[in-house]
Each structure stands twice: as C-alpha cells, then as structure tokens.
Design an enzyme around this catalytic site. Structure first.
Site, PDB file in Angstrom:
ATOM      1  N   ASN A  11       0.808  -1.453  -0.089  1.00 52.40           N
ATOM      2  CA  ASN A  11       0.099   0.061  -0.014  1.00 52.40           C
ATOM      3  C   ASN A  11       0.847   1.207  -0.186  1.00 52.40           C
ATOM      4  O   ASN A  11       0.396   2.484   0.583  1.00 52.40           O
ATOM      5  CB  ASN A  11      -0.767  -0.047   0.987  1.00 52.40           C
ATOM      6  CG  ASN A  11      -2.193   1.118   1.072  1.00 52.40           C
ATOM      7  OD1 ASN A  11      -2.413   1.755   1.944  1.00 52.40           O
ATOM      8  ND2 ASN A  11      -2.741   1.354  -0.078  1.00 52.40           N
ATOM      9  N   CYS A  13       3.204   1.799  -2.938  1.00 49.82           N
ATOM     10  CA  CYS A  13       3.267   2.131  -4.627  1.00 49.82           C
ATOM     11  C   CYS A  13       2.007   1.943  -5.390  1.00 49.82           C
ATOM     12  O   CYS A  13       1.351   2.659  -5.920  1.00 49.82           O
ATOM     13  CB  CYS A  13       4.332   1.113  -5.230  1.00 49.82           C
ATOM     14  SG  CYS A  13       6.028   1.317  -4.375  1.00 49.82           S
ATOM     15  N   ARG A  14       1.464   0.563  -5.805  1.00 55.12           N
ATOM     16  CA  ARG A  14       0.680   0.450  -6.628  1.00 55.12           C
ATOM     17  C   ARG A  14      -0.828   0.770  -6.231  1.00 55.12           C
ATOM     18  O   ARG A  14      -1.477   1.528  -7.020  1.00 55.12           O
ATOM     19  CB  ARG A  14       0.343  -1.160  -7.229  1.00 55.12           C
ATOM     20  CG  ARG A  14       1.789  -1.455  -7.957  1.00 55.12           C
ATOM     21  CD  ARG A  14       2.083  -3.074  -8.008  1.00 55.12           C
ATOM     22  NE  ARG A  14       2.276  -3.765  -6.737  1.00 55.12           N
ATOM     23  CZ  ARG A  14       2.195  -4.949  -6.475  1.00 55.12           C
ATOM     24  NH1 ARG A  14       1.980  -5.449  -7.516  1.00 55.12           N
ATOM     25  NH2 ARG A  14       2.540  -5.337  -5.488  1.00 55.12           N
ATOM     26  N   SER A  15      -1.434   0.451  -5.159  1.00 52.95           N
ATOM     27  CA  SER A  15      -2.821   0.662  -4.793  1.00 52.95           C
ATOM     28  C   SER A  15      -2.912   2.211  -4.486  1.00 52.95           C
ATOM     29  O   SER A  15      -4.009   2.672  -4.883  1.00 52.95           O
ATOM     30  CB  SER A  15      -3.454  -0.300  -3.740  1.00 52.95           C
ATOM     31  OG  SER A  15      -2.533  -0.098  -2.414  1.00 52.95           O
ATOM     32  N   ASP A 126       5.092  -5.466  -9.463  1.00 50.12           N
ATOM     33  CA  ASP A 126       5.270  -4.881  -8.376  1.00 50.12           C
ATOM     34  C   ASP A 126       6.696  -4.118  -8.669  1.00 50.12           C
ATOM     35  O   ASP A 126       7.705  -4.697  -9.075  1.00 50.12           O
ATOM     36  CB  ASP A 126       5.876  -5.929  -7.226  1.00 50.12           C
ATOM     37  CG  ASP A 126       6.410  -5.389  -6.019  1.00 50.12           C
ATOM     38  OD1 ASP A 126       6.765  -4.058  -6.115  1.00 50.12           O
ATOM     39  OD2 ASP A 126       6.401  -6.124  -5.195  1.00 50.12           O
TER      40      ASP A 126
HETATM   41  P1  4NP Z   1       3.284  -2.185  -3.252  1.00 49.95           P
HETATM   42  O1  4NP Z   1       5.245  -2.285  -3.503  1.00 49.95           O
HETATM   43  O2  4NP Z   1       2.728  -3.443  -2.955  1.00 49.95           O
HETATM   44  O3  4NP Z   1       2.774  -1.621  -4.974  1.00 49.95           O
HETATM   45  O4  4NP Z   1       3.215  -1.020  -2.450  1.00 49.95           O
HETATM   46  C1  4NP Z   1       5.354  -2.911  -2.446  1.00 49.95           C
HETATM   47  C2  4NP Z   1       5.918  -1.931  -1.528  1.00 49.95           C
HETATM   48  C3  4NP Z   1       6.781  -2.599  -0.454  1.00 49.95           C
HETATM   49  C4  4NP Z   1       7.267  -3.790  -0.668  1.00 49.95           C
HETATM   50  C5  4NP Z   1       6.889  -4.603  -1.449  1.00 49.95           C
HETATM   51  C6  4NP Z   1       6.200  -4.128  -2.507  1.00 49.95           C
HETATM   52  N1  4NP Z   1       8.292  -4.249   0.542  1.00 49.95           N
HETATM   53  O5  4NP Z   1       8.661  -5.423   0.519  1.00 49.95           O
HETATM   54  O6  4NP Z   1       8.509  -3.622   1.329  1.00 49.95           O
END
Ligand code: 4NP
Length: 158
Positions: A11, A13-15, A126
């Site tokens: 939560n 980057c993408r969402s 991701d």
């Molecule tokens: P999101 O990206 O799922 O699009 O917010 C990520 C943010 C952090 C992590 C992985 C994906 N992480 O491993 O901390």
C-alpha cells in the site's frame, strides 16, 4: 454509492497510485458523490507511511498526487464495506481469497487488469525493487484500467 478498494502488497506503490488515478478520473466527471475510493495493503509493513517517494514522483509527473497513508486490509470490515475489491497481482488475489474463508465475497474480487482496454497486461507488476521503467509501467496500466473501470461502473449505474 459505489465503493472501490484497491489492494496491493505494501500500500505504498501500486494501490495508492490506483487510488489517485481513479480519484482524478472520477473528479473529472464530477462523480465524487457517487463513487468512493480507498486503498489498502495485504501486509502491515508500511502502516501509516506516505507513498513511496519514487512512485510519488512518477505519478506527479502525470498530475496524479498520492496523499494517502498506508493501511492494512481488514477482512473484518473491508469485505463487507466495499463493492469492488481490486487486486494488483495474483498473490494479492490469492491472499484476499484466503481471507474470504467462507468464499462469500468472491463476486467482489477482481484483478485490476480485467478493466484494461488498451494494454494487454495480466498483472500490475510490483515496482518496488526495480527501476524507473517499472513505475512508468505501473502508471500506464493503471490509467488504462481506471478508465475501463469507470466506464463499467457508469454503465452499471445508468
Ligand atoms: P506495493 O509495492 O505492493 O505496490 O505497495 C511494494 C512495497 C513494499 C514492498 C513490496 C512491494 N516491500 O517489500 O516492502
């Protein structure tokens, strides 16, 4: 009121980007009283944090401003509250399905890329451990999907 929840892993980057893009499109059509938008993470790793600075920068270049703070998906309230619960990738979908232990919310669960009309993507990949291209790719897919989602909701509610 149609309620949409975008879900990714962190939560940050993408969402939150999906949330910002969809809010911008909804505001352009003056539908903010009819469509409510939020986002959440499967994990609790980044609770309370602002969106990733790289993601914010790439989004701002397209005039999308990420203002939300990360929160974790809450199976006790979110399944009931939202009409569309939209996963960014297959892992997010698998995790959501496993939290829907009685399989009663399956019709609310969607893949983000179901709504694409131009870019033939299966998932929103991701971008966290990659470079600038990954963040641009996320935004390309999200703009296409959010446009398709808005058209679908408009046609359902007419
Ligand atoms: P999101 O990206 O799922 O699009 O917010 C990520 C943010 C952090 C992590 C992985 C994906 N992480 O491993 O901390």
């Amino acid at each position: 009121m149609t309620k949409i929840l975008f879900v990714c892993l962190g939560n940050i980057c993408r969402s939150p980007s999906a949330e910002a893009v969809m809010k911008a499109f909804v505001e352009q059509e003056n539908l903010q009283d009819k469509i409510f938008i939020d986002s959440a993470g499967i994990s609790g790793w980044h609770i309370g944090q602002s969106a990733d600075a790289r993601m914010q920068k790439h989004a701002a270049n397209r005039n999308f401003y990420l203002t939300s703070r990360a929160r974790q998906f809450d199976p006790n309230t979110d399944f009931e509250e939202f009409d569309y619960i939209i996963a960014m990738d297959y892992e997010n979908m698998r995790d959501l399905r496993s939290m829907d232990s009685r399989n009663i919310y399956k019709d609310k669960l969607h893949m983000m890329t179901e709504f694409n009309t131009k870019i033939p993507a299966d998932i929103v990949p991701d971008p966290y451990y990659g470079g600038a291209d990954g963040f641009e790719n996320v935004l390309d897919i999200l703009e296409d999907a959010c446009n398709g989602l808005l058209q679908k909701i408009k046609s359902n509610t007419q």
